[in-house]
Design an enzyme around this catalytic site. Structure first.
Site, PDB file in Angstrom:
ATOM      1  N   HIS A  49       3.802  74.111 -37.924  1.00  0.00           N
ATOM      2  CA  HIS A  49       4.595  74.064 -39.152  1.00  0.00           C
ATOM      3  C   HIS A  49       5.496  75.184 -39.353  1.00  0.00           C
ATOM      4  CE1 HIS A  49       1.828  71.293 -41.614  1.00  0.00           C
ATOM      5  NE2 HIS A  49       2.694  70.844 -40.916  1.00  0.00           N
TER       6      HIS A  49
ATOM      7  N   CYS B 117      16.641  66.648 -21.631  1.00  0.00           N
ATOM      8  CA  CYS B 117      16.326  67.126 -23.222  1.00  0.00           C
ATOM      9  C   CYS B 117      15.157  67.826 -23.626  1.00  0.00           C
ATOM     10  CB  CYS B 117      16.118  65.815 -24.274  1.00  0.00           C
ATOM     11  SG  CYS B 117      15.008  64.868 -23.817  1.00  0.00           S
TER      12      CYS B 117
ATOM     13  N   ASP C 172       7.312  68.651 -20.772  1.00  0.00           N
ATOM     14  CA  ASP C 172       6.151  68.094 -20.557  1.00  0.00           C
ATOM     15  C   ASP C 172       6.229  67.790 -18.885  1.00  0.00           C
ATOM     16  OD1 ASP C 172       4.252  67.448 -22.418  1.00  0.00           O
ATOM     17  OD2 ASP C 172       5.811  66.145 -23.257  1.00  0.00           O
TER      18      ASP C 172
ATOM     19  N   GLU D 237       8.554  62.323 -18.007  1.00  0.00           N
ATOM     20  CA  GLU D 237       7.946  63.194 -18.437  1.00  0.00           C
ATOM     21  C   GLU D 237       6.521  63.405 -17.661  1.00  0.00           C
ATOM     22  OE1 GLU D 237       8.082  63.904 -22.663  1.00  0.00           O
ATOM     23  OE2 GLU D 237       7.738  62.280 -22.841  1.00  0.00           O
TER      24      GLU D 237
HETATM   25  C1  PEP Z   1       9.616  67.190 -23.353  1.00  0.00           C
HETATM   26  O1  PEP Z   1       8.643  67.183 -23.155  1.00  0.00           O
HETATM   27  O2  PEP Z   1      10.546  67.900 -22.505  1.00  0.00           O
HETATM   28  C2  PEP Z   1      10.263  66.817 -24.755  1.00  0.00           C
HETATM   29  C3  PEP Z   1      11.527  66.733 -24.917  1.00  0.00           C
HETATM   30  O3  PEP Z   1       9.518  66.302 -25.686  1.00  0.00           O
HETATM   31  P1  PEP Z   1       8.521  67.203 -26.570  1.00  0.00           P
HETATM   32  O4  PEP Z   1       8.758  68.708 -26.375  1.00  0.00           O
HETATM   33  O5  PEP Z   1       8.685  66.831 -27.710  1.00  0.00           O
HETATM   34  O6  PEP Z   1       7.233  67.027 -26.034  1.00  0.00           O
HETATM   35 MG    MG Z   2       7.490  65.664 -24.118  1.00  0.00          MG
END
Ligand code: PEP
Ligand code: MG
Length: 755
Positions: free
Chosen positions: A362, A674, A627, A603
């Site tokens: 958090h 992303c 990931d 991922e």
């Molecule tokens: C990622 O794995 O790069 C991603 C954008 O998702 P998260 O960080 O929420 O796992």
């Molecule tokens: Mg991810």
């Protein structure tokens, strides 16, 4: 006493010693007694020195401490250091490498056993025992000394970290960075303010209540006061939208819960005074969470404990706690709660460090919303010993440095200054479209999960939302949000960019993101039940979410749905099947759904190899590099012990990314990235060179990324990628990219590298 018990006693003594020097004294004394030898000595290789200095001895003449120095390859001690292996001799003086140390009293000793003191590959010194008689030390002695050496190495490394162990010239030569996890981007140089719970619940003694009624009133008054504190704290964070401050409502619910109120009153009824009744209830409650061995639930245990401490503090003093936090403060704690963060005057706070937790705690989520550079999970930080010390926080690389040397300090001060100056320049940059020098327009989207990320003033900078992490509104609640609640949240998100694409990712819990009301207990959460695997197994949850997304898009028609953690074509087929079902259900109820797009996150390494097939089934791909890198390199993204192995410029990572781009393009579909990699200005150049069509980053990173895109041509980026992928060494790739940034006049974006 057994050897093991002795070892444990010495190790405990070392960790509770006032400082390194008393720890060394303790070891030489205890080892000499325990092994019945004539001498035990410790030689250390001090920072910035190429010698081994005698730091402690019991058996040689005391004057020699600090005076006897050996070159790293000199004498038998040097030989141990040189070989990084134990040397066990029954008659040391007859060994060719023996070097007699005059005036130490050494001439009486024959038997010699030396073991190296090594921590994380680095030699810190040598631990030696000696005996007058000619004898060979047995294997148990060797094993005992080696074990002790490993423990001592940790203490020495800690002392180096805190600046307690410095070079002979009293200068700090080598900066020791403590690795943690990047919690919120940015850098800061300031003073550590250690936060600790004032009221210590666990220390409350058992006591019988004299007047149960008075005890009950005392407890209920304190609860009412803490509830009032929560209302005030929630108001203090008024810069965040109400949806994000819902966390405080969860605290209010805990404070009102039967478990807390009735549980405590029952104990009072049974004879306890209020503080011990409270302690028993809170500890029972936290233990349930802690035993679940789940990082998120562990954090909920911390929330409950924090509330308990607050109620106790109110009972004890009936005064609200105040953290003394002057300008330039870096808040440091084992666990900083969201409430503690809210208590501190925000204008004085320049950084945040937690020795536990991860980027999904958090407090890290709030820190990102508030723009405070943060390092989480800095498990090696000796929190109790850093109050008032100067500290560098690097929220980009997720590491910190205590008592930095002049060089590192000024490097980071320059960076912090430049960031401030840059932000003016970047503001102008941020409002321009990202067009490369050869005229290619690269859409830059924003990552979000908090509505705070979408403040009207900043929205103009982004081309839409590339990743809305729907799990965050799920995480700050105490039960699954209803379909209507979700619809209303998603509608706000979709209407924040009514004319641009908005990508809502379906629920991605599991791994390190757990829901308190949906416990998942696994040995390997990152390889377990997470993301799409959970939602496919729970169609009732998935369908409600999909319906909420579709309903929310009715007035905007800009919905993009993104599926996380897809590992196979079959999983994607199932997800798309459920999406069609959700749409059909809505249509049966007379709700017409405007056109929407679907996408898959890349991922998992298997998805890289299947990129083309997956892309054929949807409208777009989006790489989740956070990931993908962890699965490709087998490096836990939240484990600070292996943080230096998490390399986004590793050639295997570059090849996997390029393969994903090629797969998407063969299927005629666009591909975005992303993950955090796109926020790294140097790495983003490679991504441009590989042919990514768009990026999605946090708002804080967006201006930098645009600046990079606007300063290079796609051809230059392509050439850089082609050079980089041939270099086997990630550090060499980074140098190449840093040089390119400097040459293009973007030196201000070069980040200090790992050393
Ligand atoms: C990622 O794995 O790069 C991603 C954008 O998702 P998260 O960080 O929420 O796992
Ligand atoms: Mg991810």
């Amino acid at each position: 006493m057994s050897r093991l018990a002795t070892l444990q006693r010495i190790v405990q003594g070392v960790s509770s010693s006032a400082g390194l020097h008393s720890a060394l004294e303790l070891i030489v004394n205890d080892v000499k007694t325990e092994l019945g030898v004539d001498v035990c000595s410790i030689y250390l290789s001090l920072p910035g020195s190429d010698e081994l200095t005698l730091m402690a001895t019991n058996g040689l003449l005391p004057w020699a401490v600090g005076k006897v120095k050996l070159k790293l390859n000199e004498g038998l001690v040097g030989l141990v250091a040189d070989h990084a292996e134990p040397i066990n001799l029954s008659d040391a003086p007859s060994h060719p490498r023996y070097k007699f140390l005059p005036d130490t009293g050494e001439e009486h000793f024959h038997a010699f056993l030396g073991v190296p003191i090594i921590h994380h590959r680095r030699l810190h010194g040598v631990l030696v025992i000696q005996q007058a008689e000619q004898r060979s030390f047995d294997e148990d002695d060797v094993a005992f000394l080696i074990t002790l050496g490993t423990q001592l190495a940790v203490a020495i490394s800690n002392a180096e970290t805190t600046g307690e162990l410095i070079g002979p010239d009293n200068e700090r030569h080598e900066d020791v960075f403590i690795e943690g996890i990047a919690g919120s981007p940015g850098v800061a140089v300031g003073t550590a303010v250690v936060v600790f719970p004032e009221a210590n619940l666990e220390a409350v003694p058992d006591r019988q209540a004299e007047d149960a009624k008075a005890e009950k009133n005392c407890f209920l008054n304190a609860v009412a006061q803490v509830q009032q504190d929560m209302v005030e704290l929630k108001e203090r964070l008024s810069m965040l939208p109400p949806e994000d401050r819902i966390l405080f409502d969860a605290y209010m619910m805990m404070l009102n819960s039967d478990t807390l109120i009735k549980g405590t009153l029952d104990y009072i009824e049974a004879g306890d005074w209020a503080p011990s009744a409270l302690r028993k209830t809170i500890l029972e409650h936290t233990r349930v969470f802690e035993e679940m061995e789940d990082s998120y639930l562990g954090e909920r245990a911390a929330d409950v404990r924090d509330l308990g401490q607050r109620v106790l503090a109110r009972m004890q003093t009936n005064q609200s706690r105040q953290i003394n936090c002057p300008p330039g403060s870096i808040l440091v704690s084992h666990e900083i709660s969201a409430t503690q963060l809210a208590e501190v005057p925000q204008e004085n706070l320049i950084g945040l460090v937690c020795s536990t937790g991860s980027s999904s705690s958090h407090v890290a989520i709030l820190a990102r919303a508030l723009g405070i550079p943060t390092v989480m999970g800095a498990s090696k930080l000796p929190v109790g010993r850093v109050d008032g010390r100067e500290m560098v926080v690097d929220g980009y690389l997720g590491r910190l440095c205590l008592q930095p040397s002049i060089g590192v300090r000024s490097e980071y001060l320059r960076l912090a200054d430049e960031e401030r100056e840059l932000s003016e320049e970047l503001l102008t940059e941020a409002n321009q479209p990202a067009v490369t020098l050869d005229g290619k327009r690269i859409p830059i989207f924003v990552n979000s999960g908090l509505l705070a990320d979408l403040l009207p003033s900043q929205k103009a900078q982004a081309d839409g939302i590339g990743l809305y992490r729907t799990e965050l509104p799920f995480m700050v609640r105490d039960q699954f949000p209803s379909e209507d609640e979700q619809t209303s949240i998603y509608r706000k998100v979709l209407t924040s960019f009514p004319d641009s694409p908005v990508t809502l990712r379906t629920l991605d819990v599991g791994g390190d993101k757990a829901l308190s009301y949906f416990p998942v207990v696994e040995d390997n959460p990152f390889l377990g039940w997470r993301g799409i695997r959970i939602t496919l197994d729970h169609p009732e949850i998935f369908l409600a979410q999909l319906r909420a997304m579709l309903r929310a898009s009715q007035s905007t028609g800009n919905l993009h749905i993104l599926f996380p953690m897809i590992g196979s074509v079959q999983q994607l087929e199932e997800a798309l099947g459920l999406l069609s079902l959700a749409e059909a259900e809505l249509e049966q109820h007379g709700v017409s759904v405007p056109a929407y797009k679907t996408g898959v996150m890349i991922e998992i390494p298997s998805a890289v190899y299947m990129a083309e097939q997956l892309a054929e089934m949807v409208d777009f791909l989006s790489v989740g590099s956070n990931d993908l890198i962890q699965y490709l390199l087998a490096v836990d993204r939240n484990n600070s012990m292996v943080a230096d192995l998490y390399e986004d410029t590793h050639p295997a990572v570059l090849m996997a990314l390029k393969a994903s781009v090629e797969g998407a393009h063969r299927a005629g579909k666009p591909i975005s990235l992303c993950g955090e990699m796109a926020s790294d200005p140097a790495a983003s150049l490679l991504l441009l060179g590989m042919g990514f069509d768009s990026f999605s980053v946090s708002l804080a990173s967006l201006p930098r990324l645009k600046w990079v895109m606007r300063s290079f041509s796609t051809q230059q980026a392509k050439q850089l990628y082609e050079y980089a992928v041939e270099l086997a060494d990630p550090a060499a790739v980074r140098r190449l990219l840093d040089e390119a940034l400097v040459d293009a006049g973007l030196g201000g974006l070069v980040r200090p590298g790992k050393r």
